[in-house]
Design an enzyme around this catalytic site. Structure first.
Site, PDB file in Angstrom:
ATOM      1  N   TYR A 351       0.818  -1.228   0.000  1.00  0.00           N
ATOM      2  CA  TYR A 351       0.000   0.000   0.000  1.00  0.00           C
ATOM      3  C   TYR A 351       0.846   1.271   0.000  1.00  0.00           C
ATOM      4  O   TYR A 351       0.321   2.344   0.271  1.00  0.00           O
ATOM      5  CB  TYR A 351      -0.873   0.080   1.259  1.00  0.00           C
ATOM      6  N   CYS A 378      14.561 -10.486  -1.972  1.00  0.00           N
ATOM      7  CA  CYS A 378      14.980 -10.291  -3.360  1.00  0.00           C
ATOM      8  C   CYS A 378      13.885  -9.619  -4.151  1.00  0.00           C
ATOM      9  O   CYS A 378      13.181 -10.252  -4.949  1.00  0.00           O
ATOM     10  CB  CYS A 378      15.331 -11.633  -3.975  1.00  0.00           C
TER      11      CYS A 378
END
Ligand SMILES: *Cc1c(COP(=O)(O)O)cnc(C)c1O
Length: 462
Positions: A351, A378
């Site tokens: 968000y 990653c």
């Protein structure tokens, strides 16, 4: 032990309403610049339990519950019940704590329901939500006398079948989308008409008519929830009026609805510029609007239910990390990396949620360096805080991210096969483990290696 009750990040702490603070109510900094919460020195917690570590402050949790309870008692002349929205942070300890404060529980899955029961929550104070509940979930709710929030037509058909088969009745709240817009992130907005949750208001009459001929169902009331992390009061006032009107319609169609459930949604302070209303202000606005709407529309006062999640648990929590590597981009930003990230706090990547952080071992040092705090996953987007000012940071320092009590542990994943952090509850100088740290062994527990892929077989093929 006496500590100066000063937190540099919280100079205007609102002790009445934890959701207006960045740090838990018990946050204090000692003369050695160390941050304490719940009478525990954060550096000691990190040393004992490891990092990343979720820390939950019991006093702040209780204070939030009590703020809702007191405000309801002061501003609502009728009966009221606060249900904690357990999706914000579901655990046995949270369920038990909410039960001990007299709150009910809002659950959205069999897992949350069973957690509530095992934590000692009275099933009569529980309600089951969900826009696609499974048969198992519906049966579980029916068997335990948990109120169901009816969401859609398929569910209505399923419930009718189940209740007939089992010769059981079910208590229902009907969820509808009230058509109220509010300003929050689009993923956490639910009151607008094209939300996936609940019936369209245009269908409400049909649902009510069908249920009027359904001896297996008790229409106990109505439910709506307009979204989350909301700072405005007006949408909640508007909601009360819309819902009273719908309650009136239910009565006209032969029902005796008792409960009006306005959902949750009150926002919290994640960064200094956030200025959410106090819990009491929110409750007062809802209650006054509800009482006024009932008078205007000549309707009796319902039992008022609300379902706060974030505003109860967010400010009680913080996450402790250890700082590792850094990368200074010539002419660009400086990244510092911590030993967790999007797997323990997916809100920034999901968000773009902002947070506040501090160094719990050097609290009074000025924030002279602008850095970006990255996680260890990653994924380039795995950044917990963008461009925040901190004192000079060294590898090995502890970093505390504040207001992480809600939608962190409950949304955590094992992305990159990172074990989920432990969680401790602190109070009066005592820390107790409420969630054990996952181990690498735990991560392998659910994997099944098929026979034909085992190394010995592969060796045979070669
Ligand atoms: C998410 C949710 C809540 C809790 O919302 P908060 O913003 O955390 O208070 C309450 N009710 C329903 C139906 C929800 O979906």
């Amino acid at each position: 032990m006496s500590l100066p009750s000063f937190c540099p990040y919280e100079e205007a702490a609102d002790r009445q309403s934890p959701n207006r603070n960045l740090a838990p109510l018990t946050a204090a900094v000692d003369l050695a610049q160390q941050l304490w919460v719940g009478g525990c020195r954060l550096a000691d917690l990190a040393a004992h339990y490891g990092t990343p570590l979720y820390v939950l402050d019991e006093a702040t949790l209780r204070s939030s519950c009590q703020a809702y309870g007191k405000a309801m008692a002061r501003h609502y002349p009728g009966e009221a019940l606060v249900l904690y929205a357990s999706k914000a942070h579901s655990s046995l300890a949270m369920a038990a704590l909410m039960a001990s404060e007299g709150l009910g529980l809002d659950v959205v899955s069999a897992g949350e329901l069973l957690t509530g029961l095992a934590g000692g929550v009275d099933p009569q104070k529980m309600i089951l939500h969900g826009n696609n509940k499974s048969v198992v979930e519906l049966e579980l709710a029916i068997d335990h006398g948990v109120t169901l929030v009816l969401d859609n037509w398929l569910e209505l058909d399923l419930l009718e079948q189940l209740c007939h088969q089992r010769q059981q009745r079910v208590r229902l709240l009907i969820r509808f989308t009230p058509g109220i817009e509010c300003h929050t992130h689009e993923y956490i907005r639910t009151g607008h008409l094209d939300s996936k949750f609940g019936f369209d208001p245009g269908e409400l009459d049909m649902v009510l008519q069908r249920l009027a001929r359904a001896p297996w169902a008790e229409v106990a009331g109505l439910h709506a929830h307009i979204g989350s992390q909301i700072f405005e009061l007006q949408p909640h006032r508007d909601l009360a009026a819309v819902m009273v009107q719908a309650m009136g319609r239910a009565r006209q169609l032969g029902h005796h609805p008792k409960d009006l459930n306005v959902g949750g949604g009150l926002g919290v302070r994640y960064v200094a510029r956030d200025d959410p209303p106090a819990i009491s202000t929110w409750v007062q606005a809802v209650c006054e609007a509800l009482v006024a709407a009932c008078e205007q529309q000549h309707q009796p006062l319902p039992r008022l239910l609300c379902e706060p999640g974030r505003s109860i648990v967010a400010p009680a929590g913080l996450t402790l990390y250890q700082v590792g590597s850094r990368k200074e981009i010539p002419g660009g930003r400086t990244y510092i990396a911590v030993d967790g990230g999007m797997s323990d706090n997916p809100r920034p990547i999901t968000y773009q949620a902002p947070y506040t952080a501090c160094l719990p071992q050097r609290c009074r040092e000025a924030g002279t360096h602008t850095v970006t705090v990255a996680g260890k996953h990653c994924e380039s987007g795995d950044v917990l805080l963008q461009n925040i000012a901190l004192p000079p940071i060294r590898s090995g320092d502890l970093l505390a991210v504040l207001s992480t009590g809600a939608y962190n542990a409950s949304m955590a994943s094992n992305y990159n096969r990172i074990p989920r952090p432990a969680a401790v509850l602190v109070q009066d100088g005592q820390a107790v483990l409420v969630q054990r740290r996952e181990t690498n062994q735990d991560l392998l527990r659910w994997d099944v290696l098929p026979e034909h892929l085992r190394q010995s077989d592969l060796a045979g093929i070669r």
